[in-house]
Design an enzyme around this catalytic site. Sequence first.
Site, PDB file in Angstrom:
ATOM      1  N   MET A  85      38.689 -58.192  39.727  1.00 33.61           N
ATOM      2  CA  MET A  85      37.652 -58.878  38.848  1.00 33.61           C
ATOM      3  C   MET A  85      36.453 -58.334  38.682  1.00 33.61           C
ATOM      4  O   MET A  85      35.427 -58.949  39.616  1.00 33.61           O
ATOM      5  CB  MET A  85      37.687 -60.381  39.682  1.00 33.61           C
ATOM      6  CG  MET A  85      39.105 -61.011  39.532  1.00 33.61           C
ATOM      7  SD  MET A  85      39.561 -61.366  37.987  1.00 33.61           S
ATOM      8  CE  MET A  85      40.739 -62.869  38.035  1.00 33.61           C
ATOM      9  N   PRO A  86      36.125 -57.389  38.355  1.00 32.69           N
ATOM     10  CA  PRO A  86      34.809 -56.871  38.226  1.00 32.69           C
ATOM     11  C   PRO A  86      33.725 -57.691  37.616  1.00 32.69           C
ATOM     12  O   PRO A  86      33.947 -58.235  36.309  1.00 32.69           O
ATOM     13  CB  PRO A  86      34.813 -55.582  37.420  1.00 32.69           C
ATOM     14  CG  PRO A  86      36.272 -55.051  37.502  1.00 32.69           C
ATOM     15  CD  PRO A  86      37.091 -56.484  37.576  1.00 32.69           C
ATOM     16  N   HIS A  87      32.737 -58.080  38.338  1.00 35.50           N
ATOM     17  CA  HIS A  87      31.480 -58.655  37.410  1.00 35.50           C
ATOM     18  C   HIS A  87      30.205 -57.886  37.433  1.00 35.50           C
ATOM     19  O   HIS A  87      29.943 -57.320  38.419  1.00 35.50           O
ATOM     20  CB  HIS A  87      31.002 -59.962  38.111  1.00 35.50           C
ATOM     21  CG  HIS A  87      30.025 -60.632  37.777  1.00 35.50           C
ATOM     22  ND1 HIS A  87      30.137 -61.460  36.395  1.00 35.50           N
ATOM     23  CD2 HIS A  87      28.702 -60.776  38.030  1.00 35.50           C
ATOM     24  CE1 HIS A  87      28.611 -61.784  36.275  1.00 35.50           C
ATOM     25  NE2 HIS A  87      27.939 -61.507  37.177  1.00 35.50           N
ATOM     26  N   VAL A 106      37.086 -59.052  33.417  1.00 35.68           N
ATOM     27  CA  VAL A 106      35.771 -58.563  33.154  1.00 35.68           C
ATOM     28  C   VAL A 106      34.627 -59.662  32.998  1.00 35.68           C
ATOM     29  O   VAL A 106      35.109 -60.445  31.836  1.00 35.68           O
ATOM     30  CB  VAL A 106      35.312 -57.163  32.652  1.00 35.68           C
ATOM     31  CG1 VAL A 106      33.963 -56.940  32.425  1.00 35.68           C
ATOM     32  CG2 VAL A 106      36.248 -56.114  32.879  1.00 35.68           C
ATOM     33  N   SER A 107      33.476 -59.861  33.598  1.00 34.56           N
ATOM     34  CA  SER A 107      32.434 -60.861  33.242  1.00 34.56           C
ATOM     35  C   SER A 107      31.225 -60.001  33.431  1.00 34.56           C
ATOM     36  O   SER A 107      31.021 -59.013  34.196  1.00 34.56           O
ATOM     37  CB  SER A 107      32.509 -61.976  34.205  1.00 34.56           C
ATOM     38  OG  SER A 107      32.218 -61.601  35.452  1.00 34.56           O
TER      39      SER A 107
END
Length: 77
Positions: free
Chosen positions: A1-3, A40-41
């Site tokens: 969950m890359p931010h 991605v966020s």
Amino acid sequence: MPHIHIRHYPREFTAEQLRAVDEAVTAAVTKTFATGEDTVSISLEPIRPEDWEEQVLSEMAARRELLVKRPGYWKES
């Protein structure tokens, strides 16, 4: 969950510019992390120039081992 959290000097962005950032950053992150776009966020945080050293440079100095790229203007002491 890359931010991805991007801090920058305050400015107005057009919808097209925001779409371009979204697409470019998402493409790089999904490829590098081998993940889907839906994981991605991205957030944008404006920082006033007079607060840059205290809020951004001080954090970079304290956590320099996490930097992937150092800015050319930053002179480490």
